[in-house]
Design a protein around this motif. Sequence first.
Motif, PDB file in Angstrom:
ATOM      1  N   ASP A  13      17.152   2.808 -59.974  1.00  0.00           N
ATOM      2  CA  ASP A  13      16.522   3.574 -59.303  1.00  0.00           C
ATOM      3  C   ASP A  13      16.841   2.748 -57.369  1.00  0.00           C
ATOM      4  OD1 ASP A  13      16.200   5.591 -60.679  1.00  0.00           O
ATOM      5  OD2 ASP A  13      14.306   4.688 -61.357  1.00  0.00           O
ATOM      6  N   THR A  14      16.656   1.518 -56.922  1.00  0.00           N
ATOM      7  CA  THR A  14      16.465   1.055 -56.301  1.00  0.00           C
ATOM      8  C   THR A  14      17.086   0.726 -55.280  1.00  0.00           C
ATOM      9  OG1 THR A  14      16.285  -1.071 -57.087  1.00  0.00           O
ATOM     10  CG2 THR A  14      14.023   0.913 -56.752  1.00  0.00           C
ATOM     11  N   ASP A  15      18.769   0.267 -56.129  1.00  0.00           N
ATOM     12  CA  ASP A  15      20.164  -0.284 -55.496  1.00  0.00           C
ATOM     13  C   ASP A  15      21.616  -0.437 -56.148  1.00  0.00           C
ATOM     14  OD1 ASP A  15      22.169  -2.137 -54.407  1.00  0.00           O
ATOM     15  OD2 ASP A  15      20.414  -3.190 -53.103  1.00  0.00           O
ATOM     16  N   PHE A  16      21.826   0.470 -56.704  1.00  0.00           N
ATOM     17  CA  PHE A  16      22.540   0.711 -57.064  1.00  0.00           C
ATOM     18  C   PHE A  16      23.843   0.121 -57.777  1.00  0.00           C
ATOM     19  CE2 PHE A  16      26.670   2.829 -58.757  1.00  0.00           C
ATOM     20  CZ  PHE A  16      26.716   3.249 -60.027  1.00  0.00           C
ATOM     21  N   VAL A  17      24.107   0.070 -56.446  1.00  0.00           N
ATOM     22  CA  VAL A  17      25.255  -1.698 -55.870  1.00  0.00           C
ATOM     23  C   VAL A  17      24.643  -3.055 -56.653  1.00  0.00           C
ATOM     24  CG1 VAL A  17      26.325  -2.901 -54.559  1.00  0.00           C
ATOM     25  CG2 VAL A  17      26.783  -0.616 -54.361  1.00  0.00           C
ATOM     26  N   GLU A  18      23.687  -3.536 -56.361  1.00  0.00           N
ATOM     27  CA  GLU A  18      23.083  -4.468 -57.082  1.00  0.00           C
ATOM     28  C   GLU A  18      23.255  -4.481 -58.797  1.00  0.00           C
ATOM     29  OE1 GLU A  18      21.842  -8.356 -57.231  1.00  0.00           O
ATOM     30  OE2 GLU A  18      23.171  -7.843 -55.944  1.00  0.00           O
ATOM     31  N   TRP A  19      22.821  -3.267 -58.804  1.00  0.00           N
ATOM     32  CA  TRP A  19      22.938  -2.549 -60.912  1.00  0.00           C
ATOM     33  C   TRP A  19      23.928  -3.034 -61.603  1.00  0.00           C
ATOM     34  CZ3 TRP A  19      24.970   1.340 -63.236  1.00  0.00           C
ATOM     35  CH2 TRP A  19      24.656   1.304 -64.834  1.00  0.00           C
ATOM     36  N   ALA A  20      24.669  -2.004 -60.691  1.00  0.00           N
ATOM     37  CA  ALA A  20      25.917  -2.067 -61.517  1.00  0.00           C
ATOM     38  C   ALA A  20      26.678  -3.681 -61.166  1.00  0.00           C
ATOM     39  CB  ALA A  20      26.838  -1.728 -60.357  1.00  0.00           C
ATOM     40  N   ALA A  21      26.477  -4.536 -60.205  1.00  0.00           N
ATOM     41  CA  ALA A  21      27.093  -6.013 -60.135  1.00  0.00           C
ATOM     42  C   ALA A  21      26.526  -6.639 -60.946  1.00  0.00           C
ATOM     43  CB  ALA A  21      26.488  -6.498 -59.029  1.00  0.00           C
ATOM     44  N   HIS A  22      24.878  -6.800 -61.273  1.00  0.00           N
ATOM     45  CA  HIS A  22      24.620  -6.961 -62.109  1.00  0.00           C
ATOM     46  C   HIS A  22      24.445  -6.834 -63.938  1.00  0.00           C
ATOM     47  CE1 HIS A  22      20.816  -8.767 -64.187  1.00  0.00           C
ATOM     48  NE2 HIS A  22      20.151  -7.684 -64.903  1.00  0.00           N
ATOM     49  N   THR A  23      24.804  -5.466 -63.953  1.00  0.00           N
ATOM     50  CA  THR A  23      24.878  -5.128 -65.117  1.00  0.00           C
ATOM     51  C   THR A  23      26.196  -5.644 -66.107  1.00  0.00           C
ATOM     52  OG1 THR A  23      23.291  -3.409 -64.931  1.00  0.00           O
ATOM     53  CG2 THR A  23      25.759  -3.467 -66.704  1.00  0.00           C
ATOM     54  N   ALA A  24      27.458  -5.707 -64.874  1.00  0.00           N
ATOM     55  CA  ALA A  24      29.116  -6.104 -64.829  1.00  0.00           C
ATOM     56  C   ALA A  24      28.431  -7.515 -65.951  1.00  0.00           C
ATOM     57  CB  ALA A  24      29.630  -5.792 -63.633  1.00  0.00           C
ATOM     58  N   GLY A  25      27.581  -8.751 -64.959  1.00  0.00           N
ATOM     59  CA  GLY A  25      27.627 -10.013 -65.198  1.00  0.00           C
ATOM     60  C   GLY A  25      26.884  -9.557 -67.099  1.00  0.00           C
ATOM     61  N   LEU A  26      26.230  -9.004 -67.032  1.00  0.00           N
ATOM     62  CA  LEU A  26      25.230  -8.647 -68.194  1.00  0.00           C
ATOM     63  C   LEU A  26      26.326  -8.830 -69.032  1.00  0.00           C
ATOM     64  CD1 LEU A  26      21.920  -7.040 -67.598  1.00  0.00           C
ATOM     65  CD2 LEU A  26      22.133  -9.966 -67.886  1.00  0.00           C
ATOM     66  N   LEU A  27      27.090  -7.743 -68.918  1.00  0.00           N
ATOM     67  CA  LEU A  27      27.880  -7.710 -69.971  1.00  0.00           C
ATOM     68  C   LEU A  27      29.002  -8.536 -69.830  1.00  0.00           C
ATOM     69  CD1 LEU A  27      28.848  -3.819 -69.114  1.00  0.00           C
ATOM     70  CD2 LEU A  27      27.643  -4.878 -71.102  1.00  0.00           C
ATOM     71  N   ARG A  28      29.593  -9.192 -68.517  1.00  0.00           N
ATOM     72  CA  ARG A  28      30.780 -10.324 -68.958  1.00  0.00           C
ATOM     73  C   ARG A  28      30.175 -11.848 -69.814  1.00  0.00           C
ATOM     74  NH1 ARG A  28      31.341  -8.834 -63.931  1.00  0.00           N
ATOM     75  NH2 ARG A  28      34.159  -7.877 -63.710  1.00  0.00           N
ATOM     76  N   GLU A  29      29.006 -11.475 -70.005  1.00  0.00           N
ATOM     77  CA  GLU A  29      27.883 -12.798 -70.425  1.00  0.00           C
ATOM     78  C   GLU A  29      27.853 -12.403 -72.041  1.00  0.00           C
ATOM     79  OE1 GLU A  29      24.955 -14.092 -67.799  1.00  0.00           O
ATOM     80  OE2 GLU A  29      25.369 -14.128 -66.217  1.00  0.00           O
ATOM     81  N   GLY A  30      27.806 -10.975 -72.005  1.00  0.00           N
ATOM     82  CA  GLY A  30      27.419 -10.991 -73.723  1.00  0.00           C
ATOM     83  C   GLY A  30      26.371 -10.131 -73.695  1.00  0.00           C
TER      84      GLY A  30
END
Length: 157
Positions: A13-30
Amino acid sequence: MKVMGTTTKTLYDTDFVEWAAHTAGLLREGRFGEVDLEHVVEEIEDLGNSERSAVWSQLTRMLMHLTKMRIQPERYGASWRNSIVSARQEIRAKFRNSPSLRRHLDENLREIYRQAVNDALFETGQEKRRKELAIPEQCPWSLHELLEGEGSDLECR
């Protein structure tokens, strides 16, 4: 996210771009258990809808110009021709990455054509002359003809 009757803002809700980067990182790390699945699903659905909307819009533009060509042949020129060619190229480019979009357009050609005709009639101020302009009720071209045919093939109908 609801917590005891209040709404808590998330990174989404507060920073979509940061959310996307964070989510991609979580997915990459399993680290799947930490992923905001509700918003991931929403975004993936939105991506598909956006792609369908883009090809729908391009085909509408192409059919509008083809209809205007029938309504006002004296105004047909390089601008309309370029618009038709550009729409065709955009759609073909989308198909290269997402072949299922062809089925989407094929299934909706009747509705897209109807919308394009109505838009063209409105834009040219010819709504009241629809019947005398002899505009076909059904799209006179197949999707294959629209996307693979040459300009002169389309102009004949």
